[in-house]
Write a protein that holds these residues in place. Structure first.
Motif, PDB file in Angstrom:
ATOM      1  N   THR A 123      18.872   3.846  56.793  1.00 13.94           N
ATOM      2  CA  THR A 123      18.952   4.121  55.356  1.00 13.94           C
ATOM      3  C   THR A 123      20.064   5.114  55.050  1.00 13.94           C
ATOM      4  OG1 THR A 123      16.585   3.682  55.080  1.00 13.94           O
ATOM      5  CG2 THR A 123      17.667   4.981  53.370  1.00 13.94           C
ATOM      6  N   ALA A 124      20.166   6.160  55.859  1.00 12.11           N
ATOM      7  CA  ALA A 124      21.239   7.138  55.662  1.00 12.11           C
ATOM      8  C   ALA A 124      22.609   6.512  55.889  1.00 12.11           C
ATOM      9  CB  ALA A 124      21.031   8.327  56.597  1.00 12.11           C
ATOM     10  N   ILE A 125      22.722   5.645  56.891  1.00 10.12           N
ATOM     11  CA  ILE A 125      24.006   5.007  57.180  1.00 10.12           C
ATOM     12  C   ILE A 125      24.417   4.073  56.042  1.00 10.12           C
ATOM     13  CG2 ILE A 125      25.160   3.391  58.736  1.00 10.12           C
ATOM     14  CD1 ILE A 125      23.482   4.584  61.009  1.00 10.12           C
ATOM     15  N   ASP A 126      23.492   3.257  55.557  1.00  9.75           N
ATOM     16  CA  ASP A 126      23.816   2.297  54.504  1.00  9.75           C
ATOM     17  C   ASP A 126      24.184   2.973  53.186  1.00  9.75           C
ATOM     18  OD1 ASP A 126      23.370   0.256  56.252  1.00  9.75           O
ATOM     19  OD2 ASP A 126      21.346  -0.210  55.545  1.00  9.75           O
ATOM     20  N   ASN A 127      23.626   4.137  52.928  1.00 13.42           N
ATOM     21  CA  ASN A 127      23.864   4.818  51.650  1.00 13.42           C
ATOM     22  C   ASN A 127      24.841   5.980  51.764  1.00 13.42           C
ATOM     23  OD1 ASN A 127      21.702   3.638  49.617  1.00 13.42           O
ATOM     24  ND2 ASN A 127      20.653   3.908  51.575  1.00 13.42           N
ATOM     25  N   MET A 128      25.556   6.089  52.882  1.00 10.32           N
ATOM     26  CA  MET A 128      26.431   7.241  53.066  1.00 10.32           C
ATOM     27  C   MET A 128      27.517   7.307  51.997  1.00 10.32           C
ATOM     28  SD  MET A 128      26.849   9.970  54.724  1.00 10.32           S
ATOM     29  CE  MET A 128      25.635   9.700  56.016  1.00 10.32           C
ATOM     30  N   GLY A 129      28.031   6.162  51.570  1.00 20.85           N
ATOM     31  CA  GLY A 129      29.043   6.173  50.516  1.00 20.85           C
ATOM     32  C   GLY A 129      28.500   6.726  49.210  1.00 20.85           C
ATOM     33  N   GLN A 130      27.334   6.273  48.793  1.00 19.60           N
ATOM     34  CA  GLN A 130      26.735   6.771  47.554  1.00 19.60           C
ATOM     35  C   GLN A 130      26.270   8.216  47.695  1.00 19.60           C
ATOM     36  OE1 GLN A 130      23.833   3.532  47.097  1.00 19.60           O
ATOM     37  NE2 GLN A 130      24.823   3.007  45.154  1.00 19.60           N
ATOM     38  N   ILE A 131      25.836   8.592  48.892  1.00 17.26           N
ATOM     39  CA  ILE A 131      25.436   9.986  49.105  1.00 17.26           C
ATOM     40  C   ILE A 131      26.634  10.909  48.925  1.00 17.26           C
ATOM     41  CG2 ILE A 131      24.598  11.628  50.827  1.00 17.26           C
ATOM     42  CD1 ILE A 131      22.909   9.340  52.001  1.00 17.26           C
ATOM     43  N   GLY A 132      27.755  10.554  49.556  1.00 21.28           N
ATOM     44  CA  GLY A 132      28.952  11.372  49.395  1.00 21.28           C
ATOM     45  C   GLY A 132      29.441  11.409  47.961  1.00 21.28           C
ATOM     46  N   GLN A 133      29.353  10.284  47.260  1.00 22.78           N
ATOM     47  CA  GLN A 133      29.780  10.242  45.863  1.00 22.78           C
ATOM     48  C   GLN A 133      28.882  11.102  44.984  1.00 22.78           C
ATOM     49  OE1 GLN A 133      29.392   6.398  44.008  1.00 22.78           O
ATOM     50  NE2 GLN A 133      31.095   6.784  42.595  1.00 22.78           N
ATOM     51  N   SER A 134      27.584  11.043  45.219  1.00 21.91           N
ATOM     52  CA  SER A 134      26.664  11.829  44.394  1.00 21.91           C
ATOM     53  C   SER A 134      26.813  13.325  44.634  1.00 21.91           C
ATOM     54  CB  SER A 134      25.221  11.401  44.683  1.00 21.91           C
ATOM     55  OG  SER A 134      24.869  11.705  46.023  1.00 21.91           O
ATOM     56  N   LEU A 135      27.224  13.718  45.835  1.00 20.71           N
ATOM     57  CA  LEU A 135      27.396  15.139  46.144  1.00 20.71           C
ATOM     58  C   LEU A 135      28.804  15.640  45.849  1.00 20.71           C
ATOM     59  CD1 LEU A 135      25.387  15.382  49.496  1.00 20.71           C
ATOM     60  CD2 LEU A 135      24.639  15.994  47.192  1.00 20.71           C
ATOM     61  N   VAL A 146      32.035   7.746  57.369  1.00 21.60           N
ATOM     62  CA  VAL A 146      31.756   6.437  57.970  1.00 21.60           C
ATOM     63  C   VAL A 146      32.313   6.367  59.388  1.00 21.60           C
ATOM     64  CG1 VAL A 146      32.131   3.957  57.739  1.00 21.60           C
ATOM     65  CG2 VAL A 146      31.705   5.340  55.704  1.00 21.60           C
ATOM     66  N   SER A 147      33.510   6.902  59.588  1.00 22.36           N
ATOM     67  CA  SER A 147      34.102   6.909  60.930  1.00 22.36           C
ATOM     68  C   SER A 147      33.299   7.786  61.884  1.00 22.36           C
ATOM     69  CB  SER A 147      35.549   7.398  60.858  1.00 22.36           C
ATOM     70  OG  SER A 147      36.329   6.557  60.035  1.00 22.36           O
ATOM     71  N   LEU A 148      32.845   8.927  61.398  1.00 22.55           N
ATOM     72  CA  LEU A 148      32.045   9.813  62.243  1.00 22.55           C
ATOM     73  C   LEU A 148      30.740   9.145  62.664  1.00 22.55           C
ATOM     74  CD1 LEU A 148      32.506  13.264  60.450  1.00 22.55           C
ATOM     75  CD2 LEU A 148      33.432  12.573  62.661  1.00 22.55           C
ATOM     76  N   ILE A 149      30.126   8.405  61.760  1.00 22.40           N
ATOM     77  CA  ILE A 149      28.887   7.703  62.103  1.00 22.40           C
ATOM     78  C   ILE A 149      29.134   6.696  63.221  1.00 22.40           C
ATOM     79  CG2 ILE A 149      27.215   6.024  61.246  1.00 22.40           C
ATOM     80  CD1 ILE A 149      27.294   7.470  58.568  1.00 22.40           C
ATOM     81  N   SER A 205      26.220  13.295  58.977  1.00 26.00           N
ATOM     82  CA  SER A 205      26.712  11.985  59.409  1.00 26.00           C
ATOM     83  C   SER A 205      26.780  11.894  60.929  1.00 26.00           C
ATOM     84  CB  SER A 205      28.083  11.710  58.790  1.00 26.00           C
ATOM     85  OG  SER A 205      29.025  12.693  59.196  1.00 26.00           O
ATOM     86  N   MET A 206      27.169  12.983  61.590  1.00 21.72           N
ATOM     87  CA  MET A 206      27.214  12.974  63.052  1.00 21.72           C
ATOM     88  C   MET A 206      25.812  12.869  63.648  1.00 21.72           C
ATOM     89  SD  MET A 206      30.293  15.614  64.093  1.00 21.72           S
ATOM     90  CE  MET A 206      29.658  17.005  63.166  1.00 21.72           C
ATOM     91  N   LEU A 207      24.869  13.631  63.098  1.00 16.26           N
ATOM     92  CA  LEU A 207      23.495  13.568  63.607  1.00 16.26           C
ATOM     93  C   LEU A 207      22.871  12.194  63.359  1.00 16.26           C
ATOM     94  CD1 LEU A 207      22.080  17.057  62.520  1.00 16.26           C
ATOM     95  CD2 LEU A 207      22.708  16.311  64.819  1.00 16.26           C
ATOM     96  N   THR A 208      23.139  11.626  62.188  1.00 14.77           N
ATOM     97  CA  THR A 208      22.574  10.313  61.870  1.00 14.77           C
ATOM     98  C   THR A 208      23.116   9.240  62.805  1.00 14.77           C
ATOM     99  OG1 THR A 208      22.314  10.939  59.540  1.00 14.77           O
ATOM    100  CG2 THR A 208      22.312   8.592  60.066  1.00 14.77           C
ATOM    101  N   GLY A 209      24.438   9.224  62.995  1.00 12.18           N
ATOM    102  CA  GLY A 209      25.023   8.239  63.895  1.00 12.18           C
ATOM    103  C   GLY A 209      24.563   8.422  65.329  1.00 12.18           C
ATOM    104  N   PHE A 210      24.499   9.666  65.779  1.00 11.77           N
ATOM    105  CA  PHE A 210      24.081   9.935  67.153  1.00 11.77           C
ATOM    106  C   PHE A 210      22.637   9.491  67.385  1.00 11.77           C
ATOM    107  CE2 PHE A 210      22.194  12.592  70.428  1.00 11.77           C
ATOM    108  CZ  PHE A 210      23.118  12.501  71.451  1.00 11.77           C
ATOM    109  N   CYS A 211      21.747   9.837  66.472  1.00 15.89           N
ATOM    110  CA  CYS A 211      20.330   9.507  66.659  1.00 15.89           C
ATOM    111  C   CYS A 211      20.084   8.005  66.553  1.00 15.89           C
ATOM    112  CB  CYS A 211      19.486  10.256  65.631  1.00 15.89           C
ATOM    113  SG  CYS A 211      19.476  12.047  65.870  1.00 15.89           S
ATOM    114  N   PHE A 212      20.808   7.332  65.654  1.00 23.44           N
ATOM    115  CA  PHE A 212      20.649   5.882  65.554  1.00 23.44           C
ATOM    116  C   PHE A 212      21.100   5.198  66.842  1.00 23.44           C
ATOM    117  CE2 PHE A 212      22.205   1.633  64.345  1.00 23.44           C
ATOM    118  CZ  PHE A 212      21.046   1.114  63.797  1.00 23.44           C
TER     119      PHE A 212
END
Length: 372
Positions: A123-135, A146-149, A205-212
């Protein structure tokens, strides 16, 4: 490296050097594979150096005239025996049938923990673009996330497989407990997203990609260790099914729904105009708090699996493979030490699968093997 490139100016030579370094790291695991294959080949050559392969003579099959077909079982007795076999699984580490594995409590616990962990990180990976835009992150920085993931996804797969194998072989550290640790680590990334800590999306993003990435080698290894290798390909695909299920539950039903609700509040209570952009921490605050709670449920479920398999992982889970290898080597030595060996032909097995109860007529025969 990507973060450094965004912060400083890179010349053409610097880009070439960084790309060369990344390629070296990317292909470095091939060195381990080639080295291991060479070692296996060398050991095989040393074993067979002074031995000549026996000459096989075509076996002659003799029909047993006195053999009679067993009486056909009734469908009710067949169904009863299949159900009895399905709910009486072998010991952990032996080869389960597909139905035995699917109804196993261990498989259900592992599947539920994977749904929680993989669904949350996906879920975090799929919405990373919108998460970054909202923040409020710029578009080029969102591309960096996205590259870090992707990079840390690969790093997680390599690190979890290597680390879990070392810990298991040296310290009997159970692999399900590694799953628990990965899920706990992913909660840190989810909370960073939920509360919108400034400049924390790099770490998230690094933690999400690593854990996935780290979760999947552990899940597949646990499946092969507990349920055996006979039906591993089918059980592998069953474990993979946890990812879309978790993504639908947490991504579509939770994150997507709450994002639309918050976006509607920012646009006058409706999204009829087509603009679904949401700005602010509140866009993903509630959803990722719920996702963190779901991940903690996965942590508790994985701890139950750790408790159930504690005695299994305290023992030598690879002992049966070594015993089979030693038995095959002894058989090879015994065969090469005799001038003539009679190898009985194995009885013809039933052509049906686990759900078939009838067997065909048996044949018997033999073949003489003469040393070359």
């Amino acid at each position: 490296m990507i973060v450094v490139q965004k912060q400083t100016h890179f010349s053409h030579a610097a880009y070439a050097a960084s790309a060369a370094g990344l390629l070296v790291l990317l292909f470095l695991p091939l060195v381990v594979v080639v080295r291991q294959e060479y070692r296996i080949l060398k050991e095989l050559e040393e074993t067979l150096r002074d031995r000549e392969p026996p000459t096989m003579v075509e076996p002659t099959t003799i029909d047993d005239e006195n053999a009679e077909d067993p009486p056909a079982s009734s469908s009710s007795s067949c169904l009863g025996s299949c159900l009895k076999k399905m709910f009486t699984p072998p010991a952990r580490g032996e080869d389960y049938t597909i139905l035995q594995a699917l109804v196993s409590i261990d498989m259900l616990l592992l599947f539920l923990a994977t749904i929680c962990g993989a669904g949350a990180t996906l879920t975090a990976i799929d919405n990373m673009g919108q998460i970054g835009q909202s923040l409020g992150y710029p578009s080029n920085t969102i591309n960096t996330f996205v590259s870090l993931i992707s990079i840390w996804n690969y790093a997680g797969r390599v690190a979890s497989g290597f680390a879990s194998e070392v810990l298991l072989s040296r310290y009997r550290f159970p692999r399900p407990l590694m799953v628990t640790m990965v899920l706990l680590l992913s909660c840190v990334g989810h909370l960073l997203i939920a509360f919108g800590v400034p400049q924390s999306l790099y770490v998230a993003s690094m933690l999400t990609g690593f854990c996935f990435g780290a979760l999947w080698p552990l899940v597949y290894a646990i499946i092969s260790e507990i349920f055996g290798l006979k039906y591993y390909s089918t059980l592998y695909n069953f474990g993979t099914a946890a990812s879309p299920i978790g993504a639908y539950l947490l991504n579509v039903l939770v994150a997507g729904h709450l994002y639309d609700v918050q976006a509607a509040k920012q646009h006058g209570g409706t999204l009829a105009g087509g603009d679904k952009t949401c700005i602010g921490v509140d866009c993903f605050n509630k959803s990722f708090i719920i996702i963190t709670g779901a991940t903690m449920v996965g942590v508790l479920v994985s701890l139950v699996l750790v408790w159930r398999t504690r005695s299994f992982y305290k023992g030598d889970i690879y002992a049966r493979f070594r015993n089979n290898a030693d038995a095959n080597e002894d058989r090879l030595i015994h065969t090469s030490s005799n001038d003539s060996v009679i190898i009985p032909k194995a009885e013809e097995e039933s052509t049906g699968d686990d759900d078939t109860c009838q067997q065909g007529p048996k044949r018997r025969g033999g073949a003489h093997v003469h040393a070359a």
